[in-house]
Design a protein around this motif. Sequence first.
Motif, PDB file in Angstrom:
ATOM      1  N   GLY A 164      16.750   0.982  15.124  1.00 23.14           N
ATOM      2  CA  GLY A 164      16.632   1.388  13.724  1.00 23.14           C
ATOM      3  C   GLY A 164      15.218   1.846  13.404  1.00 23.14           C
ATOM      4  O   GLY A 164      14.281   1.587  14.156  1.00 23.14           O
ATOM      5  N   TRP A 165      15.093   2.560  12.293  1.00 28.48           N
ATOM      6  CA  TRP A 165      13.775   3.015  11.851  1.00 28.48           C
ATOM      7  C   TRP A 165      12.924   1.829  11.409  1.00 28.48           C
ATOM      8  O   TRP A 165      13.447   0.875  10.824  1.00 28.48           O
ATOM      9  CB  TRP A 165      13.919   3.990  10.685  1.00 28.48           C
ATOM     10  CG  TRP A 165      14.341   5.359  11.122  1.00 28.48           C
ATOM     11  CD1 TRP A 165      15.598   5.892  11.080  1.00 28.48           C
ATOM     12  CD2 TRP A 165      13.494   6.378  11.665  1.00 28.48           C
ATOM     13  NE1 TRP A 165      15.593   7.166  11.568  1.00 28.48           N
ATOM     14  CE2 TRP A 165      14.314   7.501  11.937  1.00 28.48           C
ATOM     15  CE3 TRP A 165      12.129   6.460  11.967  1.00 28.48           C
ATOM     16  CZ2 TRP A 165      13.813   8.688  12.478  1.00 28.48           C
ATOM     17  CZ3 TRP A 165      11.633   7.643  12.505  1.00 28.48           C
ATOM     18  CH2 TRP A 165      12.469   8.730  12.757  1.00 28.48           C
ATOM     19  N   ARG A 166      11.652   1.907  11.691  1.00 31.43           N
ATOM     20  CA  ARG A 166      10.708   0.876  11.262  1.00 31.43           C
ATOM     21  C   ARG A 166       9.564   1.540  10.497  1.00 31.43           C
ATOM     22  O   ARG A 166       9.188   2.679  10.781  1.00 31.43           O
ATOM     23  CB  ARG A 166      10.099   0.159  12.484  1.00 31.43           C
ATOM     24  CG  ARG A 166      11.136  -0.540  13.380  1.00 31.43           C
ATOM     25  CD  ARG A 166      11.255  -1.971  12.978  1.00 31.43           C
ATOM     26  NE  ARG A 166      12.254  -2.687  13.728  1.00 31.43           N
ATOM     27  CZ  ARG A 166      11.993  -3.720  14.519  1.00 31.43           C
ATOM     28  NH1 ARG A 166      10.743  -4.125  14.697  1.00 31.43           N
ATOM     29  NH2 ARG A 166      12.963  -4.373  15.116  1.00 31.43           N
ATOM     30  N   GLU A 167       8.997   0.783   9.567  1.00 35.03           N
ATOM     31  CA  GLU A 167       7.789   1.237   8.872  1.00 35.03           C
ATOM     32  C   GLU A 167       6.647   1.310   9.891  1.00 35.03           C
ATOM     33  O   GLU A 167       6.555   0.448  10.763  1.00 35.03           O
ATOM     34  CB  GLU A 167       7.360   0.213   7.814  1.00 35.03           C
ATOM     35  CG  GLU A 167       8.333   0.026   6.673  1.00 35.03           C
ATOM     36  CD  GLU A 167       8.258   1.155   5.647  1.00 35.03           C
ATOM     37  OE1 GLU A 167       7.432   2.065   5.812  1.00 35.03           O
ATOM     38  OE2 GLU A 167       9.047   1.113   4.692  1.00 35.03           O
ATOM     39  N   GLY A 168       5.777   2.288   9.735  1.00 33.49           N
ATOM     40  CA  GLY A 168       4.616   2.362  10.609  1.00 33.49           C
ATOM     41  C   GLY A 168       3.489   1.489  10.082  1.00 33.49           C
ATOM     42  O   GLY A 168       3.553   0.973   8.969  1.00 33.49           O
ATOM     43  N   SER A 169       2.492   1.318  10.913  1.00 34.68           N
ATOM     44  CA  SER A 169       1.308   0.561  10.486  1.00 34.68           C
ATOM     45  C   SER A 169       0.098   1.059  11.263  1.00 34.68           C
ATOM     46  O   SER A 169       0.197   1.351  12.462  1.00 34.68           O
ATOM     47  CB  SER A 169       1.530  -0.922  10.777  1.00 34.68           C
ATOM     48  OG  SER A 169       0.285  -1.588  10.754  1.00 34.68           O
ATOM     49  N   TRP A 170      -1.030   1.141  10.574  1.00 34.88           N
ATOM     50  CA  TRP A 170      -2.273   1.488  11.263  1.00 34.88           C
ATOM     51  C   TRP A 170      -3.141   0.238  11.418  1.00 34.88           C
ATOM     52  O   TRP A 170      -4.354   0.349  11.581  1.00 34.88           O
ATOM     53  CB  TRP A 170      -3.054   2.550  10.491  1.00 34.88           C
ATOM     54  CG  TRP A 170      -2.496   3.939  10.521  1.00 34.88           C
ATOM     55  CD1 TRP A 170      -2.133   4.685   9.453  1.00 34.88           C
ATOM     56  CD2 TRP A 170      -2.294   4.781  11.674  1.00 34.88           C
ATOM     57  NE1 TRP A 170      -1.703   5.925   9.853  1.00 34.88           N
ATOM     58  CE2 TRP A 170      -1.800   6.008  11.209  1.00 34.88           C
ATOM     59  CE3 TRP A 170      -2.489   4.606  13.047  1.00 34.88           C
ATOM     60  CZ2 TRP A 170      -1.488   7.060  12.064  1.00 34.88           C
ATOM     61  CZ3 TRP A 170      -2.171   5.660  13.905  1.00 34.88           C
ATOM     62  CH2 TRP A 170      -1.679   6.863  13.414  1.00 34.88           C
ATOM     63  N   ALA A 171      -2.513  -0.932  11.343  1.00 33.30           N
ATOM     64  CA  ALA A 171      -3.295  -2.176  11.432  1.00 33.30           C
ATOM     65  C   ALA A 171      -4.144  -2.155  12.700  1.00 33.30           C
ATOM     66  O   ALA A 171      -3.646  -1.866  13.796  1.00 33.30           O
ATOM     67  CB  ALA A 171      -2.350  -3.376  11.444  1.00 33.30           C
ATOM     68  N   GLY A 172      -5.420  -2.424  12.528  1.00 34.26           N
ATOM     69  CA  GLY A 172      -6.329  -2.468  13.671  1.00 34.26           C
ATOM     70  C   GLY A 172      -6.946  -1.123  13.998  1.00 34.26           C
ATOM     71  O   GLY A 172      -7.765  -1.003  14.906  1.00 34.26           O
TER      72      GLY A 172
END
Length: 230
Positions: A164-172
């Motif tokens: 399934g689709w997931r939210e992205g993240s730029w954490a780090g």
Amino acid sequence: MTVARFSDARIIQSWSRNAPSWVVAVRDGRIESRRQVTDAAIVDAVLSCSPGSVLDVGCGEGWLARELAARNIRVTGIDAVPELVDAARRSGGGDFRVLSYEKLAAGTFGVTADVMVCNFSLLGKDSAKGVIAAAPALLNPAGSLIVQTLHPVAACGDLPYRDGWREGSWAGFGPDFTDPAPWYFRTLESWARLFGDCGLRQLEVREPIHAKTRKPASVIFIAVPAHESR
Ligand SMILES: C[S@@+](CC[C@H](N)C(=O)[O-])C[C@H]1O[C@@H](n2cnc3c(N)ncnc32)[C@H](O)[C@@H]1O
């Protein structure tokens, strides 16, 4: 133009917005897992196939092409984001073209290679399937498709272990990054089915382990056209 929140088009939009920051992050070695584990792992995987030519799919700013060119491998890189392709061209190491996966999959590209490599670049749903389905026609005889991606077990987090689709993240990644790209999560079983459905057979699965966390930093699939006996 508005694009759907969870879509392949949205992925390209996000990479376009973040292209300058991405070039700096990669070239300054700011992504720890790449520095420690995954860069060397993908270079080793490609070299293990002893290719004369490589098609780098979703080449970004071209670091992998430069690594391979330094080992006398002829590299063609494609990416949908002109700014990344420009950065790759300026640094050399390959023949870089602005091309979307959708166009690559349409079958008119006219370049074949001994290895097709996708390093953290199969992020979408239909776009990833299109690239994998196109691989048998883009590979020279005895060629291989190599895909490095997030390890589904390690990257699953608290959400259910299913596609399934997931939210992205730029954490780090630091404050310069905005508007993270969504990505399409696939289980290990689903990746295997995808290769099979696209006329490929998994030859090898590698799980590069991070020395500090002792968990897989990624997974690497090496697949070959199913009709070839190896
Ligand atoms: C995480 S970056 C990886 C770049 C490079 N492979 C590397 O190792 O640094 C993902 C790349 O995939 C490209 N990409 C994503 N979807 C694409 C599509 N549909 N067509 C062409 N390129 C795409 C992005 O523009 C971006 O450069």
